[in-house]
Design a protein around this motif. Structure first.
Motif, short mmCIF file in Angstrom:
data_model
loop_
_atom_site.label_atom_id
_atom_site.label_comp_id
_atom_site.label_asym_id
_atom_site.label_seq_id
_atom_site.Cartn_x
_atom_site.Cartn_y
_atom_site.Cartn_z
N LEU A 67 94.59 -23.61 17.50
CA LEU A 67 95.06 -22.37 16.89
C LEU A 67 96.57 -22.31 17.07
N VAL A 68 97.31 -22.53 16.01
CA VAL A 68 98.77 -22.61 16.14
C VAL A 68 99.40 -21.27 16.50
N TRP A 69 98.64 -20.19 16.28
CA TRP A 69 99.21 -18.86 16.51
C TRP A 69 98.81 -18.26 17.86
N SER A 70 97.94 -18.93 18.62
CA SER A 70 97.40 -18.29 19.83
C SER A 70 98.48 -18.03 20.88
N ASP A 71 99.34 -19.03 21.14
CA ASP A 71 100.40 -18.83 22.13
C ASP A 71 101.39 -17.76 21.68
N GLU A 72 101.65 -17.74 20.39
CA GLU A 72 102.59 -16.74 19.87
C GLU A 72 102.04 -15.32 20.03
N LEU A 73 100.78 -15.14 19.69
CA LEU A 73 100.16 -13.83 19.84
C LEU A 73 100.07 -13.45 21.32
N ALA A 74 99.73 -14.42 22.16
CA ALA A 74 99.66 -14.15 23.60
C ALA A 74 101.02 -13.71 24.13
N GLY A 75 102.11 -14.32 23.64
CA GLY A 75 103.45 -13.94 24.07
C GLY A 75 103.82 -12.53 23.65
N ILE A 76 103.43 -12.15 22.43
CA ILE A 76 103.70 -10.78 21.96
C ILE A 76 102.96 -9.76 22.82
N LEU A 77 101.68 -10.02 23.02
CA LEU A 77 100.87 -9.09 23.83
C LEU A 77 101.34 -9.06 25.28
N PHE A 78 101.86 -10.20 25.76
CA PHE A 78 102.24 -10.31 27.17
C PHE A 78 103.36 -9.35 27.54
N LEU A 79 104.38 -9.24 26.67
CA LEU A 79 105.48 -8.32 26.98
C LEU A 79 104.99 -6.88 27.01
N TRP A 80 104.08 -6.54 26.11
CA TRP A 80 103.50 -5.19 26.12
C TRP A 80 102.68 -4.98 27.39
N LEU A 81 101.93 -5.99 27.81
CA LEU A 81 101.16 -5.89 29.05
C LEU A 81 102.09 -5.69 30.24
N ALA A 82 103.18 -6.47 30.28
CA ALA A 82 104.12 -6.36 31.39
C ALA A 82 104.72 -4.97 31.47
N MET A 83 105.16 -4.43 30.34
CA MET A 83 105.83 -3.13 30.35
C MET A 83 104.85 -1.99 30.61
N LEU A 84 103.69 -2.02 29.97
CA LEU A 84 102.71 -0.95 30.22
C LEU A 84 102.18 -1.04 31.65
N GLY A 85 102.02 -2.26 32.16
CA GLY A 85 101.62 -2.42 33.56
C GLY A 85 102.67 -1.85 34.50
N ALA A 86 103.96 -2.06 34.17
CA ALA A 86 105.04 -1.49 34.98
C ALA A 86 105.00 0.04 34.94
N VAL A 87 104.64 0.60 33.80
CA VAL A 87 104.51 2.06 33.69
C VAL A 87 103.37 2.56 34.57
N VAL A 88 102.23 1.87 34.53
CA VAL A 88 101.08 2.26 35.36
C VAL A 88 101.47 2.20 36.84
N ALA A 89 102.15 1.12 37.24
CA ALA A 89 102.59 0.99 38.64
C ALA A 89 103.57 2.09 39.01
N PHE A 90 104.45 2.46 38.09
CA PHE A 90 105.42 3.53 38.36
C PHE A 90 104.71 4.86 38.53
N ARG A 91 103.75 5.14 37.69
CA ARG A 91 103.01 6.39 37.79
C ARG A 91 102.23 6.46 39.10
N ARG A 92 101.71 5.32 39.57
CA ARG A 92 100.91 5.28 40.79
C ARG A 92 101.75 5.04 42.05
N SER A 93 103.08 4.99 41.90
CA SER A 93 103.98 4.68 43.03
C SER A 93 103.61 3.35 43.68
N GLU A 94 103.39 2.33 42.86
CA GLU A 94 102.95 1.04 43.37
C GLU A 94 103.94 -0.08 43.12
N HIS A 95 105.19 0.26 42.75
CA HIS A 95 106.19 -0.78 42.64
C HIS A 95 106.59 -1.24 44.03
#
Length: 630
Positions: A67-95
């Motif tokens: 699948l030539v697009w799998s890594d590309e899609l994973a990379g797009i989703l990954f930045l969203w996962l990183a940032m939303l995960g950082a928001v969850v950690a910030f809300r829970r005081s877990e940084h």
């Protein structure tokens, strides 16, 4: 027993979760709404990444149609996962924070420092929000090659995540019960910012003295006052770049994006989730049970089991908190019943955390490979024996301490009982070999192999161990996102700081100084080990690696040190600092998970730290331990 692993790993100072909050019903409801808005997509993104990467493996290896697009899609989703995960950690005081000094302060001062930490986070995200928006706007002119999507869809994760963190920071300040603390912290933060802007003409003429001002004094004050490490790095880098250089502030966002977007780092959330799975499905318990049946009847036997179990579990999960949470609840009750002291138990648990930092798939190994370009496969191969060397030194100390243990009341298991325990444990014991086989045989990359481990663990839990609590799945996904977001935000901020240090010419100065050390390669290794023990204690492992790895690894190569050997030395040195009190956050994570007061282990851990340092000395002096099987 359910354990909040992310909280245990990132908030070691006990009850340090922010200033006292009001019970305002409307503010609490708004907070819960934001929580659902962020946590549900973050959990779904973890699942989506697993599905996308697994689909890529199956399509390439089974159907021979990549699948030539799998890594590309994973990379797009990954930045969203990183940032939303950082928001969850910030809300829970877990940084991740350095809270040892804050915990020792009087209650009033502690509350003030907690408010300052919150204000520092607010200032950081407020300053970064506009540059992040500009960065996302610039990405509108870039199109992804495979999916032909506008790259702004990926880059938008940065301003969205920062905007959500800004909302949460404002909400937390509105919730505080003591407005005098809030106003004082805001006045201090704004006053510091205004003062630095006013001093800009003076700063511009200081040259590299600014490095000491911003990256030693500035970072040191912020970190020791309890500001989350990612925000301390980010604030100092933003101030340095905007006040002392001609580079636009958007450069900081670009470097953060580059640091967080390495696809190899996608292994971080997936291995964290795998670690939670093996604890939930009973696989870890099966492995520990088998080891206990073999060694439980000898003097110090369960302590040997703890060392061995941490070695085995670390070879699956990659997350130290997940390792400790899987092993400690199984072993500690019986060890206490045999007369082991709580302090010795938590001290050994922390020491095994440091011992197993090099066992693949260690998140620190993955991070080193990401920031230095060292082969992940070589790091995974080289990390096995150094962990064994440290296990031997720890076991030698266990033998000495427990050589007189009274085990007359402990029955030796029959061969039949041992065989039964082995049969139960075989599916769990096979998982590390499945993971390694998949990488070596080219079935999956070091990033993708975690998805194979996840599928294996799910099937083992459902079909073999019949232990799969569906109700825990969503909290585990959210926990994975939060812990991963906290880690990745640090990597992004540290990448920005590392770039600033490189641009300043500091890396060349450091290279000259390190190459001129007496003793050649051996002197360089000793100095590096001492430095990373300190850095691991103050900055934790991953920030220290991201910040100094790109600077020191080229120097190591120039003085004749093999890059894998050097990686093992700095990782183990960093691990000693990370798990050594009074500053090492890993030690407090072990205390939180085992529910033992930190004071109890302060004295017993000294001997284990000495044993670890003896093992580290052996790793330094005998490169074969690190490179013999490459």
């Amino acid at each position: 027993m359910h354990i909040d692993i992310a909280a245990a790993e990132t908030t070691p100072g006990a009850d340090l979760h922010g200033p006292p909050l009001t019970e305002n019903l409307w503010l609490r409801r708004l907070d819960h709404v934001i929580g659902y808005i962020v946590e549900i997509p973050a959990a779904l993104l973890v699942l989506a990444e697993i599905v996308v990467l697994l689909a890529g493996v199956v399509s390439r290896y089974v159907f021979h149609a990549p699948l030539v697009w799998s890594d590309e899609l994973a990379g797009i989703l990954f930045l969203w996962l990183a940032m939303l995960g950082a928001v969850v950690a910030f809300r829970r005081s877990e940084h991740m924070r350095m809270t040892a000094i804050v915990a020792m302060a009087r209650p009033r001062i502690r509350a003030f420092l907690e408010t300052i930490a919150l204000v520092a986070g607010l200032i950081f995200v407020a300053l970064m929000l506009h540059p992040a928006y500009e960065f996302a706007t610039e990405e509108m002119f870039v199109q992804t090659p495979a999916l032909e999507l506008n790259n702004a869809w990926r880059a938008a994760a940065l301003p969205v995540g920062l905007g959500l963190m800004l909302m949460i920071a404002i909400l937390r300040l509105l919730e505080t019960t003591d407005w005098r603390l809030t106003l004082a912290a805001l006045a201090l933060g704004i006053g510091a910012a205004v003062g630095l802007v006013a001093l800009q003409p003076l700063l511009a003429g200081l040259g590299n003295l600014n490095l000491l001002l911003f990256f030693v004094l500035g970072v040191g004050v912020l970190v020791f006052s309890g500001v989350p490490i990612a925000f301390a790095f980010g604030l100092s880098t933003f101030a340095y770049v905007t006040l002392t250089t001609k580079s636009p502030s958007m450069v900081v966002v670009g470097r953060m994006d580059e640091g967080m977007s390495h696809l190899i780092l996608l292994a971080v959330p997936l291995f964290v989730f795998l670690g939670l799975l093996i604890e939930m499905t009973g696989m870890a318990k099966a492995m520990v049970g088998f080891l206990a049946s073999l060694l439980g009847h000898v003097r110090g036997g369960l302590h040997y089991v703890l060392v061995g179990a941490m070695y085995l579990v670390s070879g699956i999960s990659g997350s130290k908190a997940a390792d400790m949470a899987a092993v400690a609840p199984v072993l500690f009750p019986e060890m206490k019943a045999r007369g082991a002291k709580e302090g010795d138990l938590v001290a050994l648990l922390a020491a095994t955390g440091a011992q197993t930092e090099t066992i693949p798939p260690s998140i620190v190994l993955i991070t080193i490979g990401s920031v230095t370009g060292v082969s992940i496969t070589a790091l995974f191969t080289g990390g096995m024996v150094p962990g064994l060397v440290l296990a031997v030194t720890l076991c030698a100390l266990v033998w000495w301490r427990y050589r007189g243990e009274d085990l007359r009341h402990v029955a030796r298991p029959s061969g039949r009982a041992i065989g039964k325990a082995l049969v139960v444990a075989v599916p769990a014991l096979a998982l590390p070999f499945v993971i390694r086989f998949a990488v070596v045989e080219g079935i999956a990359t070091a990033t993708e192999v975690s998805t194979i481990g996840i599928v294996y663990a799910v099937l083992a839990g459902l079909l073999i161990y019949r232990q799969f609590d569906w109700r825990r799945l969503y909290p585990m996904l959210v926990m994975t996102a939060a812990l991963s977001g906290a880690i990745l935000l640090i990597i992004g901020a540290a990448s920005g700081m590392a770039w600033a240090l490189t641009q300043s010419g500091f890396s060349q100065t450091l290279a000259v100084a390190m190459k001129s050390l007496p003793g050649g390669a051996l002197g360089f290794l000793f100095v590096s080990a001492a430095a990373f023990v300190i850095l691991g204690s103050v900055l934790e492992g991953i920030p220290a690696i991201v910040l100094f790895g790109p600077l020191l690894f080229p120097i190591a190569k120039e003085v004749g040190v093999h890059e894998v050997h050097y990686a093992m030395v700095v990782i183990l040195a960093m691990g000693v600092g990370l798990f050594a009190p009074p500053f090492g956050v890993g030690y407090y994570a072990a205390c939180a998970i085992s529910r033992i007061h930190p004071d109890a282990g302060m004295r017993p851990i000294i001997g284990y730290i000495v044993a670890l340092l003896v093992g580290l000395l052996a790793i330094i002096l005998v490169p074969w331990f690190s490179v013999g099987f490459l």
